[in-house]
Write an enzyme that holds these catalytic residues in place. Structure first.
Site, PDB file in Angstrom:
ATOM      1  N   ASP A  14       0.807  -1.225   0.000  1.00 29.42           N
ATOM      2  CA  ASP A  14       0.000   0.000   0.000  1.00 29.42           C
ATOM      3  C   ASP A  14       0.838   1.271   0.000  1.00 29.42           C
ATOM      4  OD1 ASP A  14      -2.216  -1.668   0.100  1.00 29.42           O
ATOM      5  OD2 ASP A  14      -2.242  -1.665   2.297  1.00 29.42           O
ATOM      6  N   LYS A  17       1.837   2.126  -5.069  1.00 33.95           N
ATOM      7  CA  LYS A  17       2.394   1.583  -6.324  1.00 33.95           C
ATOM      8  C   LYS A  17       1.495   1.894  -7.511  1.00 33.95           C
ATOM      9  CE  LYS A  17       2.339  -2.489  -4.338  1.00 33.95           C
ATOM     10  NZ  LYS A  17       2.011  -2.069  -2.961  1.00 33.95           N
ATOM     11  N   GLY A  41      -4.618  -4.270  -3.841  1.00 36.17           N
ATOM     12  CA  GLY A  41      -5.592  -3.222  -4.142  1.00 36.17           C
ATOM     13  C   GLY A  41      -4.786  -2.000  -4.521  1.00 36.17           C
ATOM     14  N   HIS A  42      -4.729  -1.701  -5.814  1.00 37.89           N
ATOM     15  CA  HIS A  42      -3.902  -0.597  -6.305  1.00 37.89           C
ATOM     16  C   HIS A  42      -4.817   0.536  -6.764  1.00 37.89           C
ATOM     17  CE1 HIS A  42      -0.369  -3.586  -7.179  1.00 37.89           C
ATOM     18  NE2 HIS A  42      -0.747  -3.576  -5.918  1.00 37.89           N
ATOM     19  N   GLN A 225       1.902  -6.146  -3.193  1.00 35.41           N
ATOM     20  CA  GLN A 225       2.318  -6.231  -1.792  1.00 35.41           C
ATOM     21  C   GLN A 225       3.618  -5.436  -1.585  1.00 35.41           C
ATOM     22  OE1 GLN A 225       1.278  -9.599  -3.289  1.00 35.41           O
ATOM     23  NE2 GLN A 225      -0.648  -8.603  -2.825  1.00 35.41           N
TER      24      GLN A 225
HETATM   25  P1  GDP Z   1      -0.776   0.324  -3.556  1.00 37.04           P
HETATM   26  O1  GDP Z   1      -1.389  -0.948  -3.090  1.00 37.04           O
HETATM   27  O2  GDP Z   1       0.693   0.385  -3.274  1.00 37.04           O
HETATM   28  O3  GDP Z   1      -1.090   0.667  -4.977  1.00 37.04           O
HETATM   29  O4  GDP Z   1      -1.416   1.483  -2.649  1.00 37.04           O
HETATM   30  P2  GDP Z   1      -2.986   1.630  -2.262  1.00 37.04           P
HETATM   31  O5  GDP Z   1      -3.721   2.106  -3.442  1.00 37.04           O
HETATM   32  O6  GDP Z   1      -3.469   0.411  -1.580  1.00 37.04           O
HETATM   33  O7  GDP Z   1      -2.890   2.720  -1.123  1.00 37.04           O
HETATM   34  C1  GDP Z   1      -2.391   3.987  -1.359  1.00 37.04           C
HETATM   35  C2  GDP Z   1      -3.482   5.010  -0.990  1.00 37.04           C
HETATM   36  O8  GDP Z   1      -2.898   6.300  -0.869  1.00 37.04           O
HETATM   37  C3  GDP Z   1      -4.536   5.149  -2.065  1.00 37.04           C
HETATM   38  O9  GDP Z   1      -5.763   5.455  -1.444  1.00 37.04           O
HETATM   39  C4  GDP Z   1      -4.067   6.326  -2.892  1.00 37.04           C
HETATM   40  O10 GDP Z   1      -5.121   7.016  -3.545  1.00 37.04           O
HETATM   41  C5  GDP Z   1      -3.453   7.189  -1.822  1.00 37.04           C
HETATM   42  N1  GDP Z   1      -2.325   8.012  -2.281  1.00 37.04           N
HETATM   43  C6  GDP Z   1      -1.341   7.690  -3.157  1.00 37.04           C
HETATM   44  N2  GDP Z   1      -0.444   8.682  -3.241  1.00 37.04           N
HETATM   45  C7  GDP Z   1      -0.849   9.658  -2.388  1.00 37.04           C
HETATM   46  C8  GDP Z   1      -0.326  10.925  -1.999  1.00 37.04           C
HETATM   47  O11 GDP Z   1       0.722  11.368  -2.439  1.00 37.04           O
HETATM   48  N3  GDP Z   1      -1.044  11.621  -1.067  1.00 37.04           N
HETATM   49  C9  GDP Z   1      -2.197  11.168  -0.532  1.00 37.04           C
HETATM   50  N4  GDP Z   1      -2.807  11.921   0.389  1.00 37.04           N
HETATM   51  N5  GDP Z   1      -2.720   9.993  -0.871  1.00 37.04           N
HETATM   52  C10 GDP Z   1      -2.055   9.240  -1.782  1.00 37.04           C
HETATM   53  P1  IMO Z   2      -0.971  -4.209  -2.229  1.00 41.20           P
HETATM   54  O1  IMO Z   2      -0.510  -4.804  -3.544  1.00 41.20           O
HETATM   55  C1  IMO Z   2      -1.002  -4.572   2.114  1.00 41.20           C
HETATM   56  C2  IMO Z   2      -1.218  -8.625   3.755  1.00 41.20           C
HETATM   57  C3  IMO Z   2      -2.486  -9.019   4.473  1.00 41.20           C
HETATM   58  C4  IMO Z   2      -1.908  -9.982   5.505  1.00 41.20           C
HETATM   59  C5  IMO Z   2      -0.828 -10.701   4.719  1.00 41.20           C
HETATM   60  C6  IMO Z   2      -1.248 -12.044   4.141  1.00 41.20           C
HETATM   61  O2  IMO Z   2      -2.250  -3.483  -2.321  1.00 41.20           O
HETATM   62  O3  IMO Z   2       0.140  -3.429  -1.596  1.00 41.20           O
HETATM   63  P2  IMO Z   2      -2.789 -12.707   2.067  1.00 41.20           P
HETATM   64  O4  IMO Z   2      -4.223 -12.422   1.793  1.00 41.20           O
HETATM   65  O5  IMO Z   2      -1.849 -12.198   1.048  1.00 41.20           O
HETATM   66  O6  IMO Z   2      -2.532 -14.160   2.380  1.00 41.20           O
HETATM   67  O7  IMO Z   2      -2.492 -11.915   3.442  1.00 41.20           O
HETATM   68  O8  IMO Z   2      -0.462  -9.834   3.663  1.00 41.20           O
HETATM   69  N1  IMO Z   2      -1.424  -8.128   2.372  1.00 41.20           N
HETATM   70  C7  IMO Z   2      -1.309  -6.842   2.025  1.00 41.20           C
HETATM   71  N2  IMO Z   2      -1.080  -5.742   2.784  1.00 41.20           N
HETATM   72  N3  IMO Z   2      -1.120  -4.470   0.769  1.00 41.20           N
HETATM   73  C8  IMO Z   2      -1.316  -5.552   0.007  1.00 41.20           C
HETATM   74  O9  IMO Z   2      -1.301  -5.512  -1.348  1.00 41.20           O
HETATM   75  C9  IMO Z   2      -1.460  -6.812   0.620  1.00 41.20           C
HETATM   76  N4  IMO Z   2      -1.695  -8.067   0.189  1.00 41.20           N
HETATM   77  C10 IMO Z   2      -1.643  -8.868   1.264  1.00 41.20           C
HETATM   78  O10 IMO Z   2      -3.098  -7.915   5.078  1.00 41.20           O
HETATM   79  O11 IMO Z   2      -1.290  -9.270   6.539  1.00 41.20           O
HETATM   80 MG    MG Z   3      -2.933  -1.604  -1.820  1.00 36.71          MG
END
Ligand code: GDP
Ligand code: IMO
Ligand code: MG
Length: 430
Positions: A14, A17, A41-42, A225
């Site tokens: 998270d 990416k 979840g991207h 991840q």
């Molecule tokens: P990923 O799994 O690495 O793609 O990241 P996620 O999408 O799960 O989580 C990142 C969260 O931060 C999302 O809700 C994005 O919309 C938000 N986000 C990304 N970059 C920024 C930023 O520079 N500032 C803020 N406030 N939110 C951001």
């Molecule tokens: P992105 O790509 C954050 C965590 C789960 C749990 C552990 C194992 O959005 O960064 P799983 O369902 O993979 O067997 O769970 O890994 N986890 C993540 N945490 N971002 C993710 O993906 C994750 N995918 C799995 O919360 O701790």
């Molecule tokens: Mg994510």
């Protein structure tokens, strides 16, 4: 200038990416997912519209980008069909040839999801905190040679034969765990739907990639991840079930390591973790709450609150080592506005001894106390800044400190969730 770049999360996932991959997509010809599944979840935000991608590569919001799902991904057909439908309804992915799925990707079956959830229930307070998406049980079956691949499912007779081989054992396990056995005929009927909806995306993605790369096209490899969730190099057993580090891009897509030019690590300006497991810089009090609220730190897949804490340079240096990071993107810098002082963890104390590396034992990591260095914060709103020099001096110092710790350049900084809210210092592809 690079042609082929791997993007990886340098923390516990998270890191942002998805939004960074979306930014870089106009500079490439293809984006490839190579591991993980719908546990990812991207998020990409364009204007007022938020799109969360679980399986389809984050390049999909740019027409003309070939999106590939490599052999290393575990594919849940139900989630994928929903996702494709959602994208269609937003006007994306109009040309189905722009999504290619490896025939060798393993399928997440309904019994995998059930086993994942039942096991977590049984573990009680010792649970991993998985996403419940069936990831672990699917990778288990892949390693046990009990898996069913996307290509197997496309041929009805092969699918039936594979199911007859594996389903009785799965159902016995489900019964032991207290669940409901899966009906073979119902599953066969479900697969008819999957076949109709997905078969035209099937491809030999390794071959396709080879053609792309050898004719000079640029490719971005999209990690899911993060580094410390890696099955081998993460905080085991509180990890996911795939290799999340950059080396996995090769195994999970079928290219050799010599094609990779650069590895871009994504780091949040602070740290978050969702699920259980050690987290030395976690802040359980006011600061943790403030980061959670200001950063809107809720899991993009499960909606769970993310645990929050200070930036950890021990983790960053570890991520540099195991991924071979050559450059960084620092995200969510805007979230730190108004927090003063800011703390950066520069080492740990383990049983009274100062260490500056990540211990390989999870029990040791649990006992680690962070050693902090304080830095002055800033109060100015930085979300509309588009040039590094226009950031407040204290913000520049914070980013420079991260760069100094990592010993590699910072290429991108994000200062807001919307697509345009970033500072591009150096596009890796140009
Ligand atoms: P990923 O799994 O690495 O793609 O990241 P996620 O999408 O799960 O989580 C990142 C969260 O931060 C999302 O809700 C994005 O919309 C938000 N986000 C990304 N970059 C920024 C930023 O520079 N500032 C803020 N406030 N939110 C951001
Ligand atoms: P992105 O790509 C954050 C965590 C789960 C749990 C552990 C194992 O959005 O960064 P799983 O369902 O993979 O067997 O769970 O890994 N986890 C993540 N945490 N971002 C993710 O993906 C994750 N995918 C799995 O919360 O701790
Ligand atoms: Mg994510």
């Amino acid at each position: 200038m690079s042609n082929n770049v791997v993007v990886v999360g340098a923390q516990w996932g998270d890191e942002g990416k998805g939004r960074i991959i979306d930014l870089l997509t106009p500079s490439v010809d293809a984006v490839v997912r190579y591991q993980g599944g719908a546990n990812a979840g991207h998020t990409v935000v364009i204007g007022d519209t938020k799109t969360i991608l679980h399986l389809v590569p984050s390049g999909v919001l740019h027409s003309g980008c070939l999106c590939m799902i490599g052999n290393g991904v575990v594919l849940d057909p139900d989630v994928l069909i929903d996702e494709i439908e959602g994208l269609h309804s937003q006007g994306y992915l109009k040309d189905p040839r722009m999504l290619a799925i490896s025939r060798n990707a393993h399928l997440v079956m309904p019994y995998h999801r059930q086993i994942d959830k039942l096991r977590e229930e049984k573990l009680g307070s010792a649970r991993i905190g998985t996403t419940g998406r069936g990831i672990g049980p699917t990778y288990e079956d892949k390693a046990a040679r009990q898996g069913i691949r996307f290509g197997d499912m496309l041929d009805e007779a092969v699918f039936k034969r594979r199911l007859e081989q594996v389903l009785p054992e799965k159902n016995r396990l489900i019964e032991i765990l207290g669940g409901h056995p899966v009906d073979m005929n119902a599953l066969m009927a479900e697969a008819d739907g999957w076949r109709k909806r997905l078969s035209h995306h099937a491809a030999d993605t390794s071959l396709l990639l080879d053609k792309y790369i050898s004719s000079g096209n640029k490719v971005l490899f999209e990690g899911a991840q993060g580094t410390v969730l890696d099955i081998d190099h993460g905080t085991y057993p509180f990890v996911t079930s795939s290799n999340t580090i950059a080396g996995s891009a090769c195994c999970g897509s079928g290219v050799g390591p010599t094609v990779i030019d650069d590895v871009l690590g994504i780091v949040k300006a602070y740290t978050t973790r969702v699920g259980e497991g050690p987290f030395p810089t976690e802040e359980k009090g006011r600061i943790g709450e403030e980061l959670q609220l200001k950063g809107k730190e809720f899991g993009a897949t499960t909606g769970r609150k993310r645990r929050c804490g200070w930036f950890d340079s021990v983790i960053l240096k570890y991520a540099k080592r195991v991924n071979g990071l050559t450059m960084l993107a620092v995200t969510k810098l805007d979230v730190l506005t108004g927090i003063d002082p800011l703390r950066i963890c520069v080492g740990y104390e383990l049983d009274g001894v100062r260490i500056d590396h990540l211990p390989s034992s999870g029990d040791d990591l649990k006992r680690c106390e962070p050693v902090y260095e304080d830095m002055p914060g800033w109060r100015e709103d930085i979300s509309s800044v588009r040039k590094f020099e226009a950031l407040p001096k204290t913000t520049q110092n914070y980013v420079n400190r991260i760069r100094e710790i990592a010993g590699i350049p910072v290429s991108i900084i994000s200062v807001g969730y919307e697509r345009s809210a970033h500072i591009m210092l150096k596009n890796p592809f140009s």
